[in-house]
Design an enzyme around this catalytic site. Structure first.
Site, PDB file in Angstrom:
ATOM      1  N   ASP A   3      41.535  36.072  31.285  1.00 29.91           N
ATOM      2  CA  ASP A   3      42.795  35.378  31.005  1.00 29.91           C
ATOM      3  C   ASP A   3      43.408  34.920  32.331  1.00 29.91           C
ATOM      4  O   ASP A   3      44.285  35.566  32.892  1.00 29.91           O
ATOM      5  CB  ASP A   3      43.750  36.295  30.249  1.00 29.91           C
ATOM      6  CG  ASP A   3      44.878  35.523  29.600  1.00 29.91           C
ATOM      7  OD1 ASP A   3      44.693  34.335  29.304  1.00 29.91           O
ATOM      8  OD2 ASP A   3      45.945  36.109  29.366  1.00 29.91           O
ATOM      9  N   HIS A  36      47.515  48.929  35.762  1.00 35.18           N
ATOM     10  CA  HIS A  36      47.795  47.534  36.108  1.00 35.18           C
ATOM     11  C   HIS A  36      49.295  47.277  36.145  1.00 35.18           C
ATOM     12  O   HIS A  36      49.810  46.680  37.100  1.00 35.18           O
ATOM     13  CB  HIS A  36      47.121  46.599  35.112  1.00 35.18           C
ATOM     14  CG  HIS A  36      47.494  45.156  35.308  1.00 35.18           C
ATOM     15  ND1 HIS A  36      47.109  44.427  36.413  1.00 35.18           N
ATOM     16  CD2 HIS A  36      48.238  44.314  34.540  1.00 35.18           C
ATOM     17  CE1 HIS A  36      47.579  43.199  36.324  1.00 35.18           C
ATOM     18  NE2 HIS A  36      48.275  43.107  35.195  1.00 35.18           N
ATOM     19  N   ASP A  95      48.434  38.066  24.203  1.00 35.10           N
ATOM     20  CA  ASP A  95      47.928  38.835  25.338  1.00 35.10           C
ATOM     21  C   ASP A  95      48.846  40.031  25.558  1.00 35.10           C
ATOM     22  O   ASP A  95      50.066  39.875  25.683  1.00 35.10           O
ATOM     23  CB  ASP A  95      47.886  37.974  26.593  1.00 35.10           C
ATOM     24  CG  ASP A  95      47.162  38.671  27.735  1.00 35.10           C
ATOM     25  OD1 ASP A  95      46.114  39.279  27.477  1.00 35.10           O
ATOM     26  OD2 ASP A  95      47.645  38.599  28.875  1.00 35.10           O
ATOM     27  N   GLN A 141      53.779  31.910  38.040  1.00 34.02           N
ATOM     28  CA  GLN A 141      54.295  33.019  37.235  1.00 34.02           C
ATOM     29  C   GLN A 141      55.498  33.681  37.907  1.00 34.02           C
ATOM     30  O   GLN A 141      56.490  34.016  37.243  1.00 34.02           O
ATOM     31  CB  GLN A 141      53.187  34.043  37.012  1.00 34.02           C
ATOM     32  CG  GLN A 141      53.578  35.219  36.127  1.00 34.02           C
ATOM     33  CD  GLN A 141      52.402  36.151  35.869  1.00 34.02           C
ATOM     34  OE1 GLN A 141      51.263  35.818  36.161  1.00 34.02           O
ATOM     35  NE2 GLN A 141      52.679  37.312  35.318  1.00 34.02           N
ATOM     36  N   THR A 145      42.165  30.396  28.778  1.00 33.08           N
ATOM     37  CA  THR A 145      41.707  31.764  28.520  1.00 33.08           C
ATOM     38  C   THR A 145      40.244  31.662  28.152  1.00 33.08           C
ATOM     39  O   THR A 145      39.900  31.036  27.146  1.00 33.08           O
ATOM     40  CB  THR A 145      42.496  32.415  27.370  1.00 33.08           C
ATOM     41  OG1 THR A 145      43.888  32.482  27.719  1.00 33.08           O
ATOM     42  CG2 THR A 145      41.969  33.818  27.079  1.00 33.08           C
ATOM     43  N   LYS A 165      50.145  30.935  32.444  1.00 28.65           N
ATOM     44  CA  LYS A 165      49.132  31.600  31.638  1.00 28.65           C
ATOM     45  C   LYS A 165      48.542  30.721  30.544  1.00 28.65           C
ATOM     46  O   LYS A 165      47.527  31.083  29.949  1.00 28.65           O
ATOM     47  CB  LYS A 165      49.737  32.847  30.977  1.00 28.65           C
ATOM     48  CG  LYS A 165      50.229  33.895  31.943  1.00 28.65           C
ATOM     49  CD  LYS A 165      49.078  34.587  32.645  1.00 28.65           C
ATOM     50  CE  LYS A 165      48.246  35.377  31.671  1.00 28.65           C
ATOM     51  NZ  LYS A 165      47.102  36.055  32.322  1.00 28.65           N
ATOM     52  N   GLU A 200      39.646  41.362  30.954  1.00 32.57           N
ATOM     53  CA  GLU A 200      40.229  41.903  29.733  1.00 32.57           C
ATOM     54  C   GLU A 200      39.167  42.036  28.641  1.00 32.57           C
ATOM     55  O   GLU A 200      38.055  41.518  28.755  1.00 32.57           O
ATOM     56  CB  GLU A 200      41.360  41.002  29.228  1.00 32.57           C
ATOM     57  CG  GLU A 200      42.403  40.664  30.285  1.00 32.57           C
ATOM     58  CD  GLU A 200      43.647  40.014  29.721  1.00 32.57           C
ATOM     59  OE1 GLU A 200      43.813  40.013  28.479  1.00 32.57           O
ATOM     60  OE2 GLU A 200      44.471  39.518  30.522  1.00 32.57           O
ATOM     61  N   ARG A 232      49.520  32.995  39.831  1.00 31.49           N
ATOM     62  CA  ARG A 232      50.517  33.984  40.243  1.00 31.49           C
ATOM     63  C   ARG A 232      51.765  33.363  40.855  1.00 31.49           C
ATOM     64  O   ARG A 232      52.872  33.881  40.681  1.00 31.49           O
ATOM     65  CB  ARG A 232      49.893  34.962  41.238  1.00 31.49           C
ATOM     66  CG  ARG A 232      48.714  35.751  40.684  1.00 31.49           C
ATOM     67  CD  ARG A 232      49.082  36.600  39.498  1.00 31.49           C
ATOM     68  NE  ARG A 232      47.954  37.420  39.048  1.00 31.49           N
ATOM     69  CZ  ARG A 232      47.976  38.185  37.962  1.00 31.49           C
ATOM     70  NH1 ARG A 232      49.063  38.233  37.215  1.00 31.49           N
ATOM     71  NH2 ARG A 232      46.912  38.894  37.626  1.00 31.49           N
ATOM     72  N   GLU A 267      41.772  37.619  35.397  1.00 30.22           N
ATOM     73  CA  GLU A 267      42.238  38.837  34.739  1.00 30.22           C
ATOM     74  C   GLU A 267      41.124  39.332  33.820  1.00 30.22           C
ATOM     75  O   GLU A 267      40.765  38.654  32.855  1.00 30.22           O
ATOM     76  CB  GLU A 267      43.525  38.614  33.954  1.00 30.22           C
ATOM     77  CG  GLU A 267      44.738  38.348  34.839  1.00 30.22           C
ATOM     78  CD  GLU A 267      46.049  38.425  34.083  1.00 30.22           C
ATOM     79  OE1 GLU A 267      46.025  38.704  32.859  1.00 30.22           O
ATOM     80  OE2 GLU A 267      47.100  38.196  34.700  1.00 30.22           O
ATOM     81  N   GLU A 276      45.826  42.565  42.530  1.00 30.85           N
ATOM     82  CA  GLU A 276      45.759  43.973  42.896  1.00 30.85           C
ATOM     83  C   GLU A 276      44.731  44.217  43.998  1.00 30.85           C
ATOM     84  O   GLU A 276      44.981  44.987  44.930  1.00 30.85           O
ATOM     85  CB  GLU A 276      45.408  44.810  41.674  1.00 30.85           C
ATOM     86  CG  GLU A 276      46.449  44.742  40.567  1.00 30.85           C
ATOM     87  CD  GLU A 276      45.887  45.235  39.245  1.00 30.85           C
ATOM     88  OE1 GLU A 276      46.001  46.448  38.976  1.00 30.85           O
ATOM     89  OE2 GLU A 276      45.325  44.409  38.495  1.00 30.85           O
TER      90      GLU A 276
END
Length: 391
Positions: A212, A113, A106, A219, A236, A232, A180, A216, A178, A337
Site C-alpha cells: 500500500d 508500526h 486499510d 501525508q 495499492t 495513499k 501488508e 510520506r 508498505e 521506519e
C-alpha cells in the site's frame, strides 16, 4: 519470479494465455497454473459455472460450502494423471487482477508500526493515538486504484510543506512502500447488521500480499486532523494469488495479549493470529522481514470493527492490515521506519542507498505461512516499479 506453491496451498488467480484476450480462473499447482475454467467441468461439474467468466467474483459470492467443496475436490484430483492436460507453466501466462474490487479499507493494526511512526512524528507526545488499543484504526481507500502485481506505479503529486514552511506542489520526494496482508471478502453482509468476530470465516475467503504505497511528504501535510488522502489513494498493489483461509490451518497462532481488554464485540475466543513472514526487497536486496504474528489486531477483529456501526461489506471488498512491523530493526515494513524518516539511509547490494524510493526502483514483497506439521508454504508476491510522473 515464478512461485512454487507445491500441492497444498492451491491459491486462486485469473490468467490470460498466449494469444488470448479473455481471462480464465486458475489454481497454482507447483510452478504451473491449472486452468480451472476448463477443468471444473471434469472434477466439480456442479460448480463449473462459478468460473465461466474468468474471475473469482461468482466463486467468492458462493460462500463457504462452495469454497470447501471445490478445494476438497481439487486436493483429491490435482495429482490425477488426467489433471496434467489442464496445466500450463505459470511463466507462460499473464496474471491479471482476479476479482472486482468493491471497496478498500486499510487498517493500522501493528503496534510496533504505530509506535514507531508516533515516535518519529510526535517525539514529545504519546506514540500511540489515544484510541489505538481500544479499536482497530483504519481509513477508507480507493477501490479503483487497487492494481495487480507488475503494474507500474507512477510517482504521485500533491501538496507538501517544505522545511522553510513554504507550501510546494509537485511530485512526492518521499515515496514509500508498505508491506501488508490483504483480506478478500466473499459473502456480503446485511446493511445495519454488524458481522460478529466469530463469523470471519463465513465472510472472508482468503488473503493476498499487499504493497500500500505511501507518499510520506504529502501525508505529513494533509493528514491532520482527518487522515491521509492523496498520499495513499494513488496506488495499492496486490499479489495476483488469493490464498484461501483453508490453506492457513497451520499458521493459526495466538495474537499478542491485549491490554486493556477489548469491548465485547472485539473479544475473540478463537483468535485469528497468523504466523506469516513477509520479505521486502528493493531492487533485489532484502531489506526487511516483517512478522505478521506480532500484529495486535487480528483480521477477524478488523472485520468486526469495520461493520460495528452497521456498515455492510460486499463481495470483492478488500481490507488490508496496515504496515506489518515487528520489534527488531530489520522487521519493519516501511522505509519510513527503516531509514528513521530519512536520517539513516538503507544500503542496497549494489552499493547505493535509499531513504525513500527513487524512480526506477523495483519493490517486491513476498510472504510465507507456517504449514501443518512444520515447514512453510508460499503465499505469492507483489511487485511494482516506480516510474516518473509525466508533466
Amino acid at each position: 519470479m515464478t512461485t512454487d506453491f507445491g500441492r497444498t496451498t492451491l491459491p486462486y488467480c485469473s490468467f490470460v494465455g498466449v494469444g488470448e484476450k479473455r481471462p480464465r480462473v486458475g489454481v497454482g499447482v507447483g510452478t504451473d497454473v491449472l486452468d480451472l475454467t476448463a477443468a471444473a467441468a471434469r472434477f466439480v461439474p456442479d460448480r463449473a459455472g462459478l468460473f465461466a467468466d474468468g474471475t473469482l467474483d461468482r466463486f467468492l459470492a458462493a460462500g463457504a460450502d462452495a469454497w470447501h467443496e471445490v478445494r476438497d475436490a481439487l486436493t483429491a484430483w490435482v495429482d490425477d494423471p488426467s489433471a496434467r492436460a489442464f496445466l500450463v507453466p505459470a511463466a507462460e501466462v499473464d496474471l491479471v487482477l482476479p476479482f472486482t474490487v468493491a471497496d478498500y479499507v486499510d487498517f493500522y493494526a501493528s503496534e510496533q508500526h504505530a509506535t514507531n511512526v508516533g515516535r518519529l512524528f510526535r517525539p514529545d507526545g504519546e506514540a500511540l493515538p489515544s484510541a489505538w488499543k481500544h479499536l482497530p484504526m483504519g481509513y477508507h481507500g480507493r477501490a479503483g486504484t487497487v492494481v495487480v502485481s507488475g503494474t507500474p506505479v507512477t510517482r504521485p503529486s500533491g501538496q507538501s510543506r517544505a522545511a522553510s514552511g513554504h507550501i510546494d506542489v509537485g511530485p512526492s520526494a518521499r515515496l514509500d512502500l508498505e508491506a501488508e496482508i490483504g483480506f478478500v471478502v466473499g459473502v456480503p453482509s446485511t446493511l445495519g447488521r454488524p458481522v460478529a468476530v466469530d463469523r470471519f470465516e463465513q465472510h472472508v475467503f482468503g488473503i493476498c500480499v499487499v504493497n500500500d504505497w505511501s507518499a510520506r511528504d504529502l501525508q505529513a501535510f494533509e493528514y491532520v486532523p482527518l487522515g491521509p488522502f492523496l498520499a495513499k489513494s494513488f496506488a495499492t498493489s496486490v499479489s495476483p494469488w488469493i490464498v484461501p483461509l483453508a490453506a492457513l490451518s497451520g499458521a493459526r497462532v495466538e495474537p499478542p495479549a491485549r491490554d486493556p481488554h477489548p469491548p465485547t464485540y472485539l473479544q475473540d475466543a478463537d483468535p485469528w493470529g497468523l504466523d506469516l513472514e513477509l520479505v521486502v526487497r528493493i531492487n533485489g536486496t532484502i531489506v526487511s522481514r516483517p512478522p505478521f504474528a506480532s500484529m495486535y489486531w487480528t483480521p477477524a477483529q478488523m472485520l468486526a470493527h469495520l461493520t460495528a456501526n452497521g456498515a455492510s461489506v460486499r463481495t470483492g471488498d478488500l481490507y488490508a492490515s496496515g504496515t506489518v512491523s515487528g520489534p527488531a530493526d530489520d522487521q519493519v515494513g516501511s522505509l519510513l521506519e527503516l531509514s528513521r524518516n530519512g536520517a539513516e539511509p538503507v544500503k542496497l547490494d549494489d552499493g547505493s542507498c535509499r531513504t525513500f524510493l527513487l524512480d526506477g526502483d523495483e519493490v517486491t514483497i513476498s510472504a510465507t505461512a507456517a504449514a501443518p506439521g512444520g515447514g512453510r508454504i508460499a503465499l505469492g508476491e507483489v511487485t511494482g516499479n516506480v516510474i516518473a510522473r509525466h508533466p
